[in-house]
Scaffold this motif. Structure first.
Motif, short mmCIF file in Angstrom:
data_model
loop_
_atom_site.label_atom_id
_atom_site.label_comp_id
_atom_site.label_asym_id
_atom_site.label_seq_id
_atom_site.Cartn_x
_atom_site.Cartn_y
_atom_site.Cartn_z
N GLN A 1 0.82 -1.21 0.00
CA GLN A 1 0.00 0.00 0.00
C GLN A 1 0.85 1.27 0.00
O GLN A 1 0.59 2.21 -0.78
N GLU A 2 1.88 1.32 0.86
CA GLU A 2 2.73 2.51 0.91
C GLU A 2 3.42 2.76 -0.42
O GLU A 2 3.52 3.90 -0.87
N THR A 3 3.89 1.69 -1.06
CA THR A 3 4.57 1.83 -2.35
C THR A 3 3.60 2.33 -3.41
O THR A 3 3.94 3.20 -4.22
N MET A 4 2.40 1.79 -3.40
CA MET A 4 1.38 2.19 -4.38
C MET A 4 1.05 3.67 -4.23
O MET A 4 1.00 4.42 -5.22
N ILE A 5 0.86 4.12 -2.99
CA ILE A 5 0.54 5.53 -2.75
C ILE A 5 1.70 6.41 -3.21
O ILE A 5 1.49 7.44 -3.86
N THR A 6 2.92 6.01 -2.88
CA THR A 6 4.10 6.78 -3.25
C THR A 6 4.25 6.90 -4.76
O THR A 6 4.54 7.98 -5.28
N MET A 7 4.03 5.81 -5.46
CA MET A 7 4.21 5.82 -6.92
C MET A 7 3.12 6.61 -7.63
O MET A 7 3.31 7.05 -8.77
N ASN A 8 2.00 6.82 -6.97
CA ASN A 8 0.90 7.56 -7.60
C ASN A 8 0.93 9.06 -7.31
O ASN A 8 0.04 9.79 -7.74
N VAL A 9 1.94 9.52 -6.60
CA VAL A 9 2.10 10.97 -6.43
C VAL A 9 2.48 11.55 -7.79
O VAL A 9 3.43 11.09 -8.43
N PRO A 10 1.77 12.57 -8.29
CA PRO A 10 2.03 13.10 -9.64
C PRO A 10 3.44 13.68 -9.79
O PRO A 10 4.03 14.19 -8.82
N ALA A 11 3.95 13.64 -10.99
CA ALA A 11 5.28 14.18 -11.29
C ALA A 11 5.34 15.67 -10.99
O ALA A 11 6.38 16.19 -10.55
N THR A 12 4.25 16.39 -11.22
CA THR A 12 4.23 17.83 -10.94
C THR A 12 4.46 18.11 -9.46
O THR A 12 5.13 19.07 -9.09
N GLU A 13 3.90 17.26 -8.60
CA GLU A 13 4.07 17.43 -7.15
C GLU A 13 5.52 17.14 -6.75
O GLU A 13 6.08 17.83 -5.89
N LYS A 14 6.12 16.14 -7.37
CA LYS A 14 7.52 15.84 -7.09
C LYS A 14 8.41 17.01 -7.51
O LYS A 14 9.37 17.37 -6.80
N LEU A 15 8.11 17.61 -8.64
CA LEU A 15 8.89 18.74 -9.13
C LEU A 15 8.78 19.92 -8.17
O LEU A 15 9.79 20.58 -7.85
N THR A 16 7.59 20.22 -7.72
CA THR A 16 7.40 21.29 -6.74
C THR A 16 8.20 21.04 -5.48
O THR A 16 8.83 21.94 -4.91
#
Length: 400
Positions: free
Chosen positions: A137-152
């Motif tokens: 579950q933790e991995t699934m949630i982490t991988m679904n964070v959008p790329a735009t959010e990671k960039l910010t």
């Protein structure tokens, strides 16, 4: 854990890693160590180099966002592990390729093979998750964070690093709260890296800049009034023998010891007294307390609760920082005191005797909040925004 234990493997992997591409080429025999080796370099989380590495990471994620980012993983991806053969694996492969955890040169297929497992484990390690290679579950949630959010997140942390590096010196300690980790840095390289336990959300570890000036071996624990009010009164109502079992004594204003039975635990009466825990195995600070001046009355220390260091989420304290393998950090701090080495530190621990040692050369310490960073090999790491500072857009990280 010290850097030296993983140095050789990290050096070998650094040749093959370029923003994580090619991580899937590791053999099954090496897969257990590959993620930590790729991430645990000699580069500090907070340094001038970190700023440069973050700029490169930002360029990479700008390109990912410009290309459309990545798709959210399908529900069928949950629970996938090595050996699975199904269509959902293709979407997982594409997601891993997008961030360079899986080589784009590998043939696309429906098989969750060793390459995919290694890539998942690397992604998990980069995000501070247990590198199981399974899509939990933790991995699934982490991988679904959008790329735009990671960039910010990367852009915000670049500003934080740029704001904080002026406080650095040749020798210093960094406590990175979101990673629950400690780095002892000298001449621009990590000499020791330690797992830590930091403040929980409702009692956060403060952001500060100070200097370690004293080591207390086998210390007394003078219980803060906040803990008496919030915790000990409750514990005594649940178990009247709590203080006795944990060797905590109560003293009045005249210095006389009080009987716990003489206090009305249904009220806040106890807050007006001084509570002191004796040195020993039950002591909340374990064998050592590491002191530095600060208005928050926090410090680094040992702990009898060693099992907590094995958890992914290590946010359990009331603001102070517990240190794994603290004896080795103490020996590093006392390197300027000629009579102190690892053997002497271990002897002080074993003796159980009270002893205070002042550092001849105080060592700067920074407790900071870095949720995204990158190393020279281009491996980009992220951590949860545990105190919501990212959400607030907070840049300045030094309160003191």
């Amino acid at each position: 854990m010290s850097f030296s234990k993983n140095y050789v493997l990290a050096a070998l992997l650094s040749v093959a890693l370029s923003f994580c591409v090619g991580a899937g080429s590791a053999s099954a025999q090496d897969s257990e160590n590959a993620p930590s080796a790729a991430i645990e370099t000699i580069e500090p989380i907070l340094s001038y180099d970190t700023a440069y590495n973050l700029q490169l990471a930002i360029q990479k994620y700008e390109a990912i966002v410009a290309a459309g980012g990545w798709k959210e993983l399908s529900r069928g991806t949950y629970g996938l592990k090595k050996g699975a053969v199904q269509g959902h694996v293709r979407g997982l492969r594409r997601r891993l390729v997008a961030t360079g955890d899986l080589s784009a040169d590998l043939r696309m297929s429906d098989k969750f093979d060793q390459d995919v497992e290694d890539a998942v484990r690397l992604l998990q390690a980069r995000h501070g998750l247990r590198p199981t290679g399974i899509i939990d579950q933790e991995t699934m949630i982490t991988m679904n964070v959008p790329a735009t959010e990671k960039l910010t997140q990367l852009r915000l942390n670049l500003l934080r690093v740029q704001d904080a590096v002026s406080a650095l010196s040749e020798r210093y300690i960094v406590v990175n709260i979101p990673a629950a980790s400690i780095e002892a840095v000298e001449n621009g390289t990590v000499q020791r890296r330690h797992t830590a336990i930091v403040g929980r959300i409702e009692r956060p570890t403060p952001l500060l800049h100070s200097k370690v000036h004293e080591i207390n071996f086998n210390p007394y624990w003078h219980v803060p009034k906040s803990i008496i009010r919030r915790d000990i009164i409750k514990y005594m109502n649940d178990d009247p023998q709590y203080l006795t079992n944990f060797r905590i004594k109560i003293y009045g204003a005249d210095g006389e010891e009080l009987d716990p039975a003489s206090i009305d635990w249904s009220t806040d009466e106890a807050v007006q007294y001084a509570f002191r825990q004796e040195p020993g195995a039950e002591n909340s600070m374990g064998h050592v307390k590491i002191n530095f001046h600060n208005k928050h009355a926090v410090y680094l220390h040992d702990t009898p609760q060693k099992s907590l260091f094995g958890q992914n989420r290590r946010f359990h304290s009331s603001g102070c920082v517990r240190v794994e393998e603290v004896d080795e950090l103490v020996a590093w701090l006392l390197a300027g005191n000629e009579e102190w080495n690892q053997l002497a530190v271990d002897g002080a621990f074993a003796s159980g005797e009270r002893l205070d040692v002042r550092l001849k050369s105080p060592v700067p310490i920074i407790t900071t909040y870095i949720t995204a960073w990158a190393n020279r090999q281009g491996v980009v790491s992220f951590r949860e925004d545990i105190y919501q500072f990212d959400k607030q857009g907070r840049v300045a990280l030094l309160d003191d």
